[in-house]
Design a protein around this motif. Structure first.
Motif, PDB file in Angstrom:
ATOM      1  N   ASP A  85      51.834  15.564   5.535  1.00  0.00           N
ATOM      2  CA  ASP A  85      53.187  15.761   5.018  1.00  0.00           C
ATOM      3  C   ASP A  85      53.244  15.316   3.558  1.00  0.00           C
ATOM      4  OD1 ASP A  85      53.851  16.523   7.498  1.00  0.00           O
ATOM      5  OD2 ASP A  85      55.460  15.061   7.789  1.00  0.00           O
ATOM      6  N   PRO A  86      54.099  15.941   2.778  1.00  0.00           N
ATOM      7  CA  PRO A  86      54.311  15.481   1.418  1.00  0.00           C
ATOM      8  C   PRO A  86      54.775  14.012   1.414  1.00  0.00           C
ATOM      9  CG  PRO A  86      56.007  17.080   2.096  1.00  0.00           C
ATOM     10  CD  PRO A  86      54.940  17.080   3.134  1.00  0.00           C
ATOM     11  N   LEU A  87      55.370  13.580   2.557  1.00  0.00           N
ATOM     12  CA  LEU A  87      55.849  12.204   2.597  1.00  0.00           C
ATOM     13  C   LEU A  87      54.713  11.212   2.808  1.00  0.00           C
ATOM     14  CD1 LEU A  87      59.154  11.028   3.822  1.00  0.00           C
ATOM     15  CD2 LEU A  87      57.206   9.824   4.823  1.00  0.00           C
ATOM     16  N   SER A  88      53.705  11.625   3.575  1.00  0.00           N
ATOM     17  CA  SER A  88      52.589  10.706   3.828  1.00  0.00           C
ATOM     18  C   SER A  88      51.660  10.645   2.616  1.00  0.00           C
ATOM     19  CB  SER A  88      51.809  11.160   5.056  1.00  0.00           C
ATOM     20  OG  SER A  88      51.013  12.280   4.735  1.00  0.00           O
ATOM     21  N   GLU A  89      51.812  11.596   1.730  1.00  0.00           N
ATOM     22  CA  GLU A  89      50.978  11.638   0.526  1.00  0.00           C
ATOM     23  C   GLU A  89      51.070  10.359  -0.316  1.00  0.00           C
ATOM     24  OE1 GLU A  89      48.150  13.012  -1.599  1.00  0.00           O
ATOM     25  OE2 GLU A  89      49.086  14.611  -0.462  1.00  0.00           O
ATOM     26  N   PRO A  90      52.304   9.942  -0.682  1.00  0.00           N
ATOM     27  CA  PRO A  90      52.401   8.770  -1.555  1.00  0.00           C
ATOM     28  C   PRO A  90      51.769   7.518  -0.940  1.00  0.00           C
ATOM     29  CG  PRO A  90      54.553   9.387  -0.650  1.00  0.00           C
ATOM     30  CD  PRO A  90      53.613  10.496  -0.350  1.00  0.00           C
ATOM     31  N   GLU A  91      51.970   7.294   0.350  1.00  0.00           N
ATOM     32  CA  GLU A  91      51.372   6.101   0.966  1.00  0.00           C
ATOM     33  C   GLU A  91      50.001   6.464   1.514  1.00  0.00           C
ATOM     34  OE1 GLU A  91      52.456   4.806   4.690  1.00  0.00           O
ATOM     35  OE2 GLU A  91      53.200   6.701   5.442  1.00  0.00           O
ATOM     36  N   ILE A  92      49.062   6.758   0.601  1.00  0.00           N
ATOM     37  CA  ILE A  92      47.727   7.176   1.015  1.00  0.00           C
ATOM     38  C   ILE A  92      47.121   6.103   1.900  1.00  0.00           C
ATOM     39  CG2 ILE A  92      45.449   7.912   0.278  1.00  0.00           C
ATOM     40  CD1 ILE A  92      46.615   8.603  -2.403  1.00  0.00           C
ATOM     41  N   SER A  93      47.544   6.116   3.139  1.00  0.00           N
ATOM     42  CA  SER A  93      47.126   5.095   4.086  1.00  0.00           C
ATOM     43  C   SER A  93      47.496   3.702   3.587  1.00  0.00           C
ATOM     44  CB  SER A  93      45.620   5.176   4.339  1.00  0.00           C
ATOM     45  OG  SER A  93      45.245   4.120   5.184  1.00  0.00           O
ATOM     46  N   ASP A  94      48.626   3.254   4.065  1.00  0.00           N
ATOM     47  CA  ASP A  94      49.104   1.915   3.746  1.00  0.00           C
ATOM     48  C   ASP A  94      47.996   0.891   3.972  1.00  0.00           C
ATOM     49  OD1 ASP A  94      50.772  -0.188   3.189  1.00  0.00           O
ATOM     50  OD2 ASP A  94      51.370  -0.417   5.288  1.00  0.00           O
TER      51      ASP A  94
ATOM     52  N   ARG B 249      39.423  -6.155  12.281  1.00  0.00           N
ATOM     53  CA  ARG B 249      38.172  -5.865  11.593  1.00  0.00           C
ATOM     54  C   ARG B 249      37.772  -4.404  11.760  1.00  0.00           C
ATOM     55  NH1 ARG B 249      35.284  -9.572  13.591  1.00  0.00           N
ATOM     56  NH2 ARG B 249      33.518  -8.673  14.675  1.00  0.00           N
ATOM     57  N   GLN B 250      37.975  -3.904  12.969  1.00  0.00           N
ATOM     58  CA  GLN B 250      37.598  -2.513  13.221  1.00  0.00           C
ATOM     59  C   GLN B 250      38.358  -1.550  12.316  1.00  0.00           C
ATOM     60  OE1 GLN B 250      35.110  -1.361  15.001  1.00  0.00           O
ATOM     61  NE2 GLN B 250      35.699   0.604  14.131  1.00  0.00           N
ATOM     62  N   THR B 251      39.578  -1.884  12.017  1.00  0.00           N
ATOM     63  CA  THR B 251      40.380  -1.027  11.134  1.00  0.00           C
ATOM     64  C   THR B 251      39.729  -0.931   9.760  1.00  0.00           C
ATOM     65  OG1 THR B 251      42.378  -1.693  12.295  1.00  0.00           O
ATOM     66  CG2 THR B 251      42.651  -0.693  10.134  1.00  0.00           C
ATOM     67  N   LEU B 252      39.222  -2.056   9.302  1.00  0.00           N
ATOM     68  CA  LEU B 252      38.507  -2.037   8.025  1.00  0.00           C
ATOM     69  C   LEU B 252      37.372  -1.026   8.078  1.00  0.00           C
ATOM     70  CD1 LEU B 252      37.510  -5.129   5.951  1.00  0.00           C
ATOM     71  CD2 LEU B 252      35.866  -3.311   6.346  1.00  0.00           C
ATOM     72  N   TYR B 253      36.641  -1.046   9.178  1.00  0.00           N
ATOM     73  CA  TYR B 253      35.507  -0.118   9.276  1.00  0.00           C
ATOM     74  C   TYR B 253      35.962   1.310   9.542  1.00  0.00           C
ATOM     75  CZ  TYR B 253      32.161  -3.865   8.890  1.00  0.00           C
ATOM     76  OH  TYR B 253      31.420  -4.903   8.421  1.00  0.00           O
ATOM     77  N   ASN B 254      37.224   1.502   9.892  1.00  0.00           N
ATOM     78  CA  ASN B 254      37.747   2.869   9.965  1.00  0.00           C
ATOM     79  C   ASN B 254      37.926   3.449   8.564  1.00  0.00           C
ATOM     80  OD1 ASN B 254      37.839   2.767  12.710  1.00  0.00           O
ATOM     81  ND2 ASN B 254      40.041   2.345  12.843  1.00  0.00           N
ATOM     82  N   HIS B 255      38.134   2.572   7.586  1.00  0.00           N
ATOM     83  CA  HIS B 255      38.432   3.047   6.235  1.00  0.00           C
ATOM     84  C   HIS B 255      37.234   2.976   5.296  1.00  0.00           C
ATOM     85  CE1 HIS B 255      42.803   3.566   6.646  1.00  0.00           C
ATOM     86  NE2 HIS B 255      42.714   2.578   7.531  1.00  0.00           N
ATOM     87  N   PHE B 256      36.331   2.046   5.578  1.00  0.00           N
ATOM     88  CA  PHE B 256      35.169   1.895   4.700  1.00  0.00           C
ATOM     89  C   PHE B 256      33.914   1.795   5.557  1.00  0.00           C
ATOM     90  CE2 PHE B 256      38.861   0.097   2.668  1.00  0.00           C
ATOM     91  CZ  PHE B 256      38.839   0.690   1.419  1.00  0.00           C
ATOM     92  N   PRO B 257      32.900   2.524   5.176  1.00  0.00           N
ATOM     93  CA  PRO B 257      31.690   2.539   6.005  1.00  0.00           C
ATOM     94  C   PRO B 257      30.991   1.182   6.055  1.00  0.00           C
ATOM     95  CG  PRO B 257      31.363   3.782   3.975  1.00  0.00           C
ATOM     96  CD  PRO B 257      32.819   3.446   4.046  1.00  0.00           C
TER      97      PRO B 257
END
Lengths: 218, 218
Positions: free
Chosen positions: A2-11, A44-52
Motif C-alpha cells: 500500500d502507498p501507506l505502508s511505503e513510508p514506514e518501510i518496516s517499522d 532475536r528471530q525478528t532481527l534475523y528476519n530483516h538481516f541475514p
DNA sequence: CCTAAATTAGACTGTACGGTCCAGTCTACT
DNA sequence: AGTAGACTGGACCGTACAGTCTAATTTAGG
C-alpha cells in the motif's frame, strides 16, 4: 505494498538499525545480537528476519551513520571566515559528540575485520568532506582571500586543527565530551587564517618568501 | 636471584609481553590467549604462570608501549624551526607507523572495557608530550620567536596539524602507512610557524590586531 | 645424581555468543 | 471467519574462548 505502508518501510527495520547504532556505538561490535534486539524491543528471530547476519546489520549502521556525519558547506555569500566558522562549529560538534567518538572507536576497532567497510566509510565520509572543503578553499585562493597553496593540504590542515588532538583527548581521557564552544572555534579559525593569509603585496617581496621562522626577531 | 639472572628478568616474561604487544596491535584485545602464547613460543599455562589474567597482560603491554611512544624534545641549541622539524618527523613516524596506528585502534576500542587504563595512557603519553611541547613553545614566545598566545593552545595546534587528518586516513582507508617525508613535515611546520609568527613590530599596529580574514583583499 | 622449580601438552569446565528451528500468537486484509 | 505473513519466546547446536588442573618433562643448582 500500500502507498501507506511505503513510508514506514518496516517499522521494525528502522528500530533495529537505530538500536544497533546505539548499542554498537556504546559497546562496539562485540555487543551481542541479543542486546540489539532487546534495545529495539524485538525478538532475536525478528532481527534475523530483516538481516541475514550480524555483520550485515553492522554494515547498514555504518552506511547510515556515514551519511549522517557528512557536513554541508554553505555555499552562500558569507565571508570566508563566516563560512569556516559555521563549518568548524558543526564539524567539531559532530566529531566530538558522544556518538561521533563512539562511532570512531567502534569502526576503527573493526578495520581489521571489515577493511572494505572501513575504506568505503572513509571514501564517502571524511574524504568527501575534505574534498568539498578543498574546493571551497581553492576558490578562496583564486579570489586572493587565501595564500595560494595546495587546496588539499589546506583542507587537511583545517580539519586537523579543528579536532586533531581534541579527538584523542576525549577518546582516551574519559572526560565527558565538551560543550560546543564558538569562541574556541573562532580561535582555531583565526589561527588557521593567519597561516593561510594572502601574501601581503605591499610588503617587500623578500620578507614573504622566506620561511616564517627566519623572519622572526633579529 | 643470581646477578646473572637479574638482566634477563625471566626471558619468558619479556617474550610474552613482546608477543602480546604484536598480537594485540594486529588483532586487538580480542586476540586469543592461545595466539599470544603461540607467538611467544610458549605454552598457555606458562602465560598464566607470569600473569594472573589476560587483562593484566594487556595492562602491562599498554604501560610499556606508552613509555615507548613518548617523544623527547631536544633541548639543545638548535633554532626553533629545527627543533620542531625534528620533533615533527619523530612524532609522525611513531604515530603513523603500523604499530602506532594499531595501538591506537586497539586501545581506543578498549576504552569502554578499561577506562582507567586508557586514561592512564593518555595522561602519561599524549598529555605528557603536549605538556613538554607547551613548555618549549612558551619559552619561544617569551623569547619573542613566536606570537604570544596560550602555549597549550599552540601545542594542541601543532600536534593536530602533524597527524590529525592523516591519522584518520591511515586508520580507515586501508592504505599502507606512509614513508617518512621530511618535506611534508617541513611544509606543516612552516605553515604552523606562519600562524604563530611573532607580530611584526614595524607594521602599523592596527593591521596586526584585526583578524587575518578582514585583512584579506581590499 | 638428586631435588626443586619452571615448562609443557592436553584434557576439562563454564560461559558467552551467533545462528537455527519451531510451535504458537498476533495483525491485517478479504 | 479465515488465511497469510510477521512477530514471539525459547529451546537448541556448534564454536570459541578464558581459565584450571594434572601428570609428565625439562632445566638448573647443590
Amino acid at each position: 505494498m500500500d502507498p501507506l505502508s511505503e513510508p514506514e518501510i518496516s517499522d521494525c527495520r528502522v528500530r533495529l538499525i537505530q538500536a544497533a547504532a546505539e548499542v554498537f556505538v556504546e559497546q562496539g561490535y562485540r555487543a551481542s545480537v541479543e542486546r540489539v534486539a532487546a534495545r529495539a524491543g524485538v525478538a532475536r528471530q525478528t532481527l534475523y528476519n530483516h538481516f541475514p547476519c550480524k555483520a550485515d546489520l553492522f554494515g547498514e549502521v555504518v552506511r547510515q551513520a556515514t551519511a549522517a556525519l557528512l557536513i554541508t558547506l554553505h555555499a552562500n555569500q558569507l565571508t570566508l571566515r563566516e563560512r569556516l566558522l559555521r563549518f568548524g562549529a558543526m564539524y567539531r560538534e559532530k566529531v566530538l559528540s558522544a556518538e561521533g567518538l563512539g562511532f570512531f572507536r567502534t569502526l576503527a576497532a573493526e578495520t581489521v575485520r571489515f577493511p572494505e567497510l572501513a575504506a568505503s566509510f572513509y571514501r564517502t565520509g571524511p574524504a568527501q568532506t575534505a574534498a568539498r572543503l578543498s574546493a571551497v578553499l581553492g576558490e578562496a585562493m583564486k579570489r586572493g582571500e587565501m595564500r595560494c597553496d595546495s587546496p588539499e593540504f589546506a583542507a587537511n590542515m583545517l580539519l586537523s586543527m579543528l579536532v586533531g588532538a581534541d579527538r584523542s583527548h576525549y577518546l582516551f581521557s574519559g572526560d565527558p565530551p565538551p560543550a560546543p564552544d564558538p569562541e574556541h572555534v573562532a580561535q582555531i579559525i583565526d589561527c588557521y587564517l593567519r597561516a593561510f593569509a594572502p601574501i601581503a603585496i605591499e610588503a617587500p617581496a623578500s620578507s614573504s618568501l622566506t620561511p616564517a621562522s627566519q623572519r622572526s626577531i633579529p
